[in-house]
Motif scaffolding. Structure first.
Motif, PDB file in Angstrom:
ATOM      1  N   ILE A  94       0.666  -1.205   0.039  1.00  0.00           N
ATOM      2  CA  ILE A  94      -0.071  -0.017   0.237  1.00  0.00           C
ATOM      3  C   ILE A  94       0.960   1.189   0.037  1.00  0.00           C
ATOM      4  O   ILE A  94       0.742   2.290  -0.539  1.00  0.00           O
ATOM      5  N   TYR A  95       1.955   1.226   0.742  1.00  0.00           N
ATOM      6  CA  TYR A  95       2.760   2.388   1.006  1.00  0.00           C
ATOM      7  C   TYR A  95       3.652   2.656  -0.299  1.00  0.00           C
ATOM      8  O   TYR A  95       3.488   3.897  -0.835  1.00  0.00           O
ATOM      9  N   LEU A  96       4.001   1.660  -1.195  1.00  0.00           N
ATOM     10  CA  LEU A  96       4.793   1.699  -2.419  1.00  0.00           C
ATOM     11  C   LEU A  96       3.692   2.260  -3.327  1.00  0.00           C
ATOM     12  O   LEU A  96       4.310   2.908  -4.399  1.00  0.00           O
ATOM     13  N   SER A  97       2.592   1.865  -3.232  1.00  0.00           N
ATOM     14  CA  SER A  97       1.691   1.945  -4.290  1.00  0.00           C
ATOM     15  C   SER A  97       1.353   3.514  -4.401  1.00  0.00           C
ATOM     16  O   SER A  97       0.695   4.164  -5.472  1.00  0.00           O
ATOM     17  N   GLY A  98       1.561   4.187  -3.284  1.00  0.00           N
ATOM     18  CA  GLY A  98       1.204   5.621  -3.330  1.00  0.00           C
ATOM     19  C   GLY A  98      -0.251   5.994  -2.658  1.00  0.00           C
ATOM     20  O   GLY A  98      -0.550   7.187  -2.848  1.00  0.00           O
ATOM     21  N   MET A  99      -0.995   5.042  -2.435  1.00  0.00           N
ATOM     22  CA  MET A  99      -2.576   5.295  -2.014  1.00  0.00           C
ATOM     23  C   MET A  99      -2.515   5.940  -0.779  1.00  0.00           C
ATOM     24  O   MET A  99      -3.493   6.838  -0.676  1.00  0.00           O
ATOM     25  N   PRO A 100      -1.688   5.981   0.289  1.00  0.00           N
ATOM     26  CA  PRO A 100      -1.764   6.873   1.354  1.00  0.00           C
ATOM     27  C   PRO A 100      -1.787   8.382   0.748  1.00  0.00           C
ATOM     28  O   PRO A 100      -2.610   9.201   1.376  1.00  0.00           O
ATOM     29  N   PHE A 101      -0.961   8.815  -0.005  1.00  0.00           N
ATOM     30  CA  PHE A 101      -0.947   9.992  -0.463  1.00  0.00           C
ATOM     31  C   PHE A 101      -2.204  10.485  -1.240  1.00  0.00           C
ATOM     32  O   PHE A 101      -3.053  11.563  -1.327  1.00  0.00           O
ATOM     33  N   LEU A 102      -2.330   9.667  -2.192  1.00  0.00           N
ATOM     34  CA  LEU A 102      -3.700   9.626  -2.987  1.00  0.00           C
ATOM     35  C   LEU A 102      -5.031   9.935  -2.338  1.00  0.00           C
ATOM     36  O   LEU A 102      -5.966  10.763  -2.510  1.00  0.00           O
ATOM     37  N   ILE A 103      -5.314   8.835  -1.154  1.00  0.00           N
ATOM     38  CA  ILE A 103      -6.320   9.058  -0.438  1.00  0.00           C
ATOM     39  C   ILE A 103      -6.342  10.211   0.231  1.00  0.00           C
ATOM     40  O   ILE A 103      -7.471  11.033   0.656  1.00  0.00           O
ATOM     41  N   ARG A 104      -5.500  10.660   1.135  1.00  0.00           N
ATOM     42  CA  ARG A 104      -5.277  11.957   1.791  1.00  0.00           C
ATOM     43  C   ARG A 104      -5.339  13.124   1.091  1.00  0.00           C
ATOM     44  O   ARG A 104      -6.053  14.144   1.420  1.00  0.00           O
ATOM     45  N   ARG A 161       0.998   4.299   8.106  1.00  0.00           N
ATOM     46  CA  ARG A 161       0.684   5.051   7.179  1.00  0.00           C
ATOM     47  C   ARG A 161      -0.394   4.146   6.153  1.00  0.00           C
ATOM     48  O   ARG A 161      -1.173   4.771   5.701  1.00  0.00           O
ATOM     49  N   ALA A 162      -0.096   3.021   6.212  1.00  0.00           N
ATOM     50  CA  ALA A 162      -1.215   2.206   5.414  1.00  0.00           C
ATOM     51  C   ALA A 162      -2.470   2.184   5.971  1.00  0.00           C
ATOM     52  O   ALA A 162      -3.679   2.330   5.333  1.00  0.00           O
ATOM     53  N   GLU A 163      -2.532   1.870   7.355  1.00  0.00           N
ATOM     54  CA  GLU A 163      -3.920   2.081   8.155  1.00  0.00           C
ATOM     55  C   GLU A 163      -4.662   3.152   7.964  1.00  0.00           C
ATOM     56  O   GLU A 163      -5.716   3.419   8.197  1.00  0.00           O
ATOM     57  N   LEU A 164      -3.840   4.456   7.769  1.00  0.00           N
ATOM     58  CA  LEU A 164      -4.719   5.640   7.344  1.00  0.00           C
ATOM     59  C   LEU A 164      -5.577   5.531   6.331  1.00  0.00           C
ATOM     60  O   LEU A 164      -6.433   6.257   6.228  1.00  0.00           O
ATOM     61  N   THR A 165      -5.280   4.658   5.447  1.00  0.00           N
ATOM     62  CA  THR A 165      -6.074   4.573   4.051  1.00  0.00           C
ATOM     63  C   THR A 165      -7.285   3.433   4.528  1.00  0.00           C
ATOM     64  O   THR A 165      -8.131   3.410   3.851  1.00  0.00           O
ATOM     65  N   GLY A 166      -7.356   2.882   5.783  1.00  0.00           N
ATOM     66  CA  GLY A 166      -8.597   1.971   5.991  1.00  0.00           C
ATOM     67  C   GLY A 166      -8.312   0.549   5.083  1.00  0.00           C
ATOM     68  O   GLY A 166      -9.088  -0.279   5.506  1.00  0.00           O
ATOM     69  N   ILE A 167      -7.447   0.566   4.293  1.00  0.00           N
ATOM     70  CA  ILE A 167      -7.444  -0.803   3.293  1.00  0.00           C
ATOM     71  C   ILE A 167      -6.962  -1.878   4.144  1.00  0.00           C
ATOM     72  O   ILE A 167      -7.750  -2.997   3.899  1.00  0.00           O
ATOM     73  N   PRO A 168      -5.702  -1.933   4.773  1.00  0.00           N
ATOM     74  CA  PRO A 168      -5.515  -3.268   5.665  1.00  0.00           C
ATOM     75  C   PRO A 168      -6.701  -3.755   6.565  1.00  0.00           C
ATOM     76  O   PRO A 168      -7.122  -4.965   6.598  1.00  0.00           O
ATOM     77  N   GLN A 169      -7.466  -2.929   7.197  1.00  0.00           N
ATOM     78  CA  GLN A 169      -8.269  -3.154   8.001  1.00  0.00           C
ATOM     79  C   GLN A 169      -9.401  -3.900   7.471  1.00  0.00           C
ATOM     80  O   GLN A 169     -10.039  -4.738   7.890  1.00  0.00           O
ATOM     81  N   ARG A 170      -9.883  -3.163   6.009  1.00  0.00           N
ATOM     82  CA  ARG A 170     -10.908  -3.724   5.564  1.00  0.00           C
ATOM     83  C   ARG A 170     -10.527  -5.131   5.136  1.00  0.00           C
ATOM     84  O   ARG A 170     -11.362  -6.337   4.838  1.00  0.00           O
ATOM     85  N   LEU A 171      -9.145  -5.471   4.574  1.00  0.00           N
ATOM     86  CA  LEU A 171      -9.024  -6.973   4.154  1.00  0.00           C
ATOM     87  C   LEU A 171      -8.974  -7.996   5.159  1.00  0.00           C
ATOM     88  O   LEU A 171      -9.328  -8.952   4.799  1.00  0.00           O
ATOM     89  N   PHE A 172      -8.278  -7.589   6.273  1.00  0.00           N
ATOM     90  CA  PHE A 172      -8.399  -8.317   7.541  1.00  0.00           C
ATOM     91  C   PHE A 172      -9.699  -8.705   8.005  1.00  0.00           C
ATOM     92  O   PHE A 172      -9.927  -9.781   8.388  1.00  0.00           O
ATOM     93  N   ARG A 173     -10.699  -7.655   8.173  1.00  0.00           N
ATOM     94  CA  ARG A 173     -11.994  -8.072   8.326  1.00  0.00           C
ATOM     95  C   ARG A 173     -12.550  -9.057   7.391  1.00  0.00           C
ATOM     96  O   ARG A 173     -13.516  -9.974   7.651  1.00  0.00           O
ATOM     97  N   MET A 174     -12.303  -8.725   5.900  1.00  0.00           N
ATOM     98  CA  MET A 174     -12.910  -9.638   5.023  1.00  0.00           C
ATOM     99  C   MET A 174     -12.352 -10.927   5.211  1.00  0.00           C
ATOM    100  O   MET A 174     -13.133 -12.048   5.016  1.00  0.00           O
ATOM    101  N   PHE A 175     -11.060 -11.175   5.413  1.00  0.00           N
ATOM    102  CA  PHE A 175     -10.591 -12.499   5.506  1.00  0.00           C
ATOM    103  C   PHE A 175     -11.012 -13.248   6.818  1.00  0.00           C
ATOM    104  O   PHE A 175     -11.477 -14.379   6.980  1.00  0.00           O
ATOM    105  N   ALA A 176     -11.426 -12.457   7.929  1.00  0.00           N
ATOM    106  CA  ALA A 176     -11.845 -13.040   9.100  1.00  0.00           C
ATOM    107  C   ALA A 176     -13.098 -13.381   9.124  1.00  0.00           C
ATOM    108  O   ALA A 176     -13.690 -14.478   9.609  1.00  0.00           O
ATOM    109  N   SER A 177     -14.054 -12.887   8.112  1.00  0.00           N
ATOM    110  CA  SER A 177     -15.608 -13.129   8.050  1.00  0.00           C
ATOM    111  C   SER A 177     -15.431 -14.627   6.937  1.00  0.00           C
ATOM    112  O   SER A 177     -16.604 -15.294   7.111  1.00  0.00           O
ATOM    113  N   LEU A 178     -14.284 -14.839   6.504  1.00  0.00           N
ATOM    114  CA  LEU A 178     -14.241 -16.063   5.582  1.00  0.00           C
ATOM    115  C   LEU A 178     -13.890 -17.287   6.294  1.00  0.00           C
ATOM    116  O   LEU A 178     -13.930 -18.418   5.647  1.00  0.00           O
TER     117      LEU A 178
END
Length: 292
Positions: free
Chosen positions: A13-23, A274-291
Motif C-alpha cells: 500500500i505504501y509503495l503504491s502511493g495510496m496513502p498520498f492519493l487518499i489523503r 501509514r497504510a492503516e490511515l487508508t483503511g485498506i488493511p483493516q478492510r482486508l483483514f475483516r474480510m479475511f476474518a469473515s471467511l
C-alpha cells in the motif's frame, strides 16, 4: 503469520502511493475518526507527529456540530478526530503528548471500571482470540456465565492489578480530554436483553456525569456492535452522536448515530501506520476474518 501479512500488505500500500492519493484527493474533504485503545507513549507520539504535519486535528464536537448543521464549510481539509476506547490505565501516560500537540481527544470509558481494580473481560489471561470471538456471539448472560466457569471472572470482582483509569487521573486529564461513555462494563450490546442494554447505556451516562459534572453528548458502541434498538436507546438518552467501528470517513451526510472510524493498531510501525490511515488493511483483514 498475521503480523507478517500485515507488514507485507502495508508495504504494498505504501509503495503504491495510496496513502498520498487518499489523503490529498479521495478523502481530502472528509473527516477521519481515528480509533486507538492502549497505545504506548513513544509510538503514539510518533503517530501524532506525522498526523500534525499532514492533517488538522479537530474535536468530535466540531464534527458533530457540522453534521447537524449540514455544513462542512468550517471544517478544514484533511481533518482528523482522535478517539481512544475503554479507559485503560495506560492512557494517563499520553496526557503530556496531548498537551504537546494541542490535541483534545475523545476518550470513551467503561464507567464501572473507573477507580476500581475490576478488569476488562476481553483482557483476561488464558482466553484465546478465538474464544473471545465466540464469547461475543452469545447472549450477555451466557457470556458472563462462561467467563465465570472458565476463568473465575466476574465483572464486579476486584483484582490486585488495576487496568482502568482512576478518578484522580480522570480529573487531571479532564481539561485536555473529552471523556464520554462506552457503557458500564463493555458488553456486546445486541447480545444484551432490553433491560441490560438500557442499563449499560443510560447508567454509563449518569455515572460519568456524576463523576465529572457536565453533560455527556457522545457514545461509542463496544466492539462497534449495534442495532436499531441500541440507536434508539442512545438517541432517547440525549446523546448527540455514537461512533461505530464501520471503516470509513465522515461527511456532512453521515448519520450522527453511525459515525464511521478508522481503527488503528496501537503499536503500528511507520509502514503499517501509514497504510492503516487508508483503511485498506483493516478492510482486508475483516474480510479475511469473515471467511474463516
Amino acid at each position: 503469520m498475521r503480523q507478517f501479512l500485515k507488514n507485507v500488505i502495508a508495504s504494498v500500500i505504501y509503495l503504491s502511493g495510496m496513502p498520498f492519493l487518499i489523503r490529498e484527493w479521495l478523502c481530502r474533504d472528509k473527516v477521519a475518526i481515528l480509533m486507538y485503545h492502549d497505545a504506548e507513549p513513544v509510538v503514539f507520539r510518533k503517530h501524532l507527529a506525522y498526523l500534525a504535519r499532514h492533517y488538522t486535528f479537530i474535536s468530535l464536537d466540531r464534527l458533530v456540530d457540522a453534521i447537524y448543521q449540514s455544513d462542512f464549510s468550517q471544517i478544514p481539509p484533511k481533518s482528523v478526530v482522535m478517539t481512544i476506547d475503554d479507559g485503560h490505565a495506560g492512557n494517563f501516560a499520553l496526557l503530556p503528548i496531548f498537551k504537546e500537540f494541542g490535541l483534545r481527544p475523545t476518550l470513551y470509558v467503561c464507567t464501572q471500571l473507573i477507580n476500581t481494580h475490576r478488569h476488562f473481560w476481553f483482557k483476561i489471561a488464558g482466553i484465546s482470540k478465538k474464544d473471545k470471538a465466540q464469547l461475543k456471539r452469545i447472549t450477555n448472560e451466557e457470556r458472563l456465565a462462561q467467563l465465570k466457569q472458565d476463568a473465575a471472572f466476574e465483572q464486579e470482582k476486584e483484582f490486585l492489578e488495576r487496568q482502568a483509569l482512576n478518578l484522580a487521573e480522570l480529573t487531571a486529564m479532564a481539561t485536555h480530554v473529552d471523556f464520554q461513555p462506552h457503557t458500564q462494563f463493555h458488553p456486546i450490546l445486541p447480545q444484551c436483553s432490553a433491560t441490560e442494554c438500557e442499563q449499560e447505556i443510560l447508567e454509563s451516562k449518569r455515572d460519568l456525569e456524576r463523576l465529572l459534572g457536565g453533560t455527556c453528548n457522545h457514545f461509542s458502541y463496544p466492539n462497534g456492535d449495534y442495532s436499531a434498538r441500541e440507536m434508539a436507546v442512545v438517541t432517547a438518552a440525549g446523546f448527540r452522536s455514537a461512533r461505530t467501528t464501520e471503516i470509513g470517513w465522515n461527511t456532512v451526510k453521515t448519520a450522527p448515530y453511525r459515525l464511521k472510524s478508522i481503527p488503528m493498531t496501537d503499536d503500528a510501525g511507520f509502514l503499517l501506520f501509514r497504510a492503516e490511515l487508508t483503511g485498506i488493511p483493516q478492510r482486508l483483514f475483516r474480510m479475511f476474518a469473515s471467511l474463516i
